[in-house]
Design a protein around this motif. Sequence first.
Motif, PDB file in Angstrom:
ATOM      1  N   MET A 113       0.826  -1.206   0.000  1.00 44.17           N
ATOM      2  CA  MET A 113       0.000   0.000   0.000  1.00 44.17           C
ATOM      3  C   MET A 113       0.863   1.260   0.000  1.00 44.17           C
ATOM      4  O   MET A 113       0.561   2.235  -0.701  1.00 44.17           O
ATOM      5  N   ASP A 130       2.231   1.838  -3.414  1.00 43.56           N
ATOM      6  CA  ASP A 130       1.250   2.483  -4.292  1.00 43.56           C
ATOM      7  C   ASP A 130       1.107   3.968  -3.958  1.00 43.56           C
ATOM      8  O   ASP A 130       1.030   4.811  -4.855  1.00 43.56           O
ATOM      9  N   PRO A 179      -3.617   4.308  -6.889  1.00 45.07           N
ATOM     10  CA  PRO A 179      -4.723   4.125  -5.931  1.00 45.07           C
ATOM     11  C   PRO A 179      -4.401   3.000  -4.941  1.00 45.07           C
ATOM     12  O   PRO A 179      -3.816   1.976  -5.307  1.00 45.07           O
ATOM     13  N   ILE A 180      -4.791   3.203  -3.693  1.00 41.71           N
ATOM     14  CA  ILE A 180      -4.564   2.209  -2.646  1.00 41.71           C
ATOM     15  C   ILE A 180      -5.777   1.290  -2.566  1.00 41.71           C
ATOM     16  O   ILE A 180      -6.908   1.756  -2.419  1.00 41.71           O
ATOM     17  N   ASP A 181      -5.529  -0.008  -2.660  1.00 40.52           N
ATOM     18  CA  ASP A 181      -6.610  -0.990  -2.670  1.00 40.52           C
ATOM     19  C   ASP A 181      -6.282  -2.076  -1.648  1.00 40.52           C
ATOM     20  O   ASP A 181      -5.346  -2.861  -1.838  1.00 40.52           O
ATOM     21  N   LEU A 182      -7.039  -2.126  -0.564  1.00 40.68           N
ATOM     22  CA  LEU A 182      -6.783  -3.110   0.491  1.00 40.68           C
ATOM     23  C   LEU A 182      -6.888  -4.538  -0.037  1.00 40.68           C
ATOM     24  O   LEU A 182      -6.048  -5.389   0.285  1.00 40.68           O
ATOM     25  N   ARG A 183      -7.914  -4.808  -0.840  1.00 44.65           N
ATOM     26  CA  ARG A 183      -8.109  -6.171  -1.350  1.00 44.65           C
ATOM     27  C   ARG A 183      -6.971  -6.588  -2.266  1.00 44.65           C
ATOM     28  O   ARG A 183      -6.486  -7.714  -2.184  1.00 44.65           O
ATOM     29  N   LYS A 184      -6.540  -5.676  -3.114  1.00 45.38           N
ATOM     30  CA  LYS A 184      -5.433  -5.979  -4.025  1.00 45.38           C
ATOM     31  C   LYS A 184      -4.159  -6.289  -3.243  1.00 45.38           C
ATOM     32  O   LYS A 184      -3.422  -7.236  -3.556  1.00 45.38           O
ATOM     33  N   SER A 185      -3.878  -5.500  -2.191  1.00 47.57           N
ATOM     34  CA  SER A 185      -2.680  -5.729  -1.388  1.00 47.57           C
ATOM     35  C   SER A 185      -2.772  -7.041  -0.625  1.00 47.57           C
ATOM     36  O   SER A 185      -1.786  -7.769  -0.509  1.00 47.57           O
TER      37      SER A 185
END
Length: 223
Positions: free
Chosen positions: A79, A82, A88-94
């Motif tokens: 995160m 990024d 963009p910060i994406d919790l699910r992606k991380s």
Amino acid sequence: MSKSTESISKGIDISLKKPILFVPYAIPIIIQLVFSALAYLFPIRYYYFLEMPNPFISLFGSFIAAILGFIAGCMLVDMANDAINNLPIDLRKSLNLVISKIGTLIVAALIAALCSITIILLPIAMFIIVIAIVEGLDAIESTRRAFDFVIKNLSEVIIFMVIVIVVGVIFSYGFSLIPLIGPFIGAIISWLLNAVFTTSAVYFYFSLRIPPPPPPPPPPPPI
């Protein structure tokens, strides 16, 4: 301003502007606070009059929080990566990235833990996980890159490490000395500082790393 102090400043600035970076540590904070409270509610009694918080409950809670904190810390590295690169910060992606690389990250964490045993190798331990996630490397190559990075930037790395340790001790253990609520406040402060320092470490690595050479140009088409 040296790169070490600049990185700490940037870590604080980025974390305050993007508070979502604190979210991964919410679960381990809650787990540790709940088990700490249970340790006080179910104390161990000595000699019928002396009581102390149950250390077995506290240790079990700390163990669970440490496992979840490891996953959260790895998420935070991605995160922060990024955030620093204006993505963009994406919790699910991380989280998905960490899960997909969990084997590599566990091995990297074990190597970092072995390095942490000695003070000399502690600076290297700080950057193994960062490099593994940021560069997408395996544990062995991440360790080699961490050695190269620390050796080439030894003075700045030492200053950065000293700042992190001193600030962590002052705030975390300082607040923990407050009667009754001190341990709870100290635990929260410790996790929040970990989030800031993780972001600082990612920025620090980016600010001093030597970018890899560009790939060679493709061969000319056959005539």
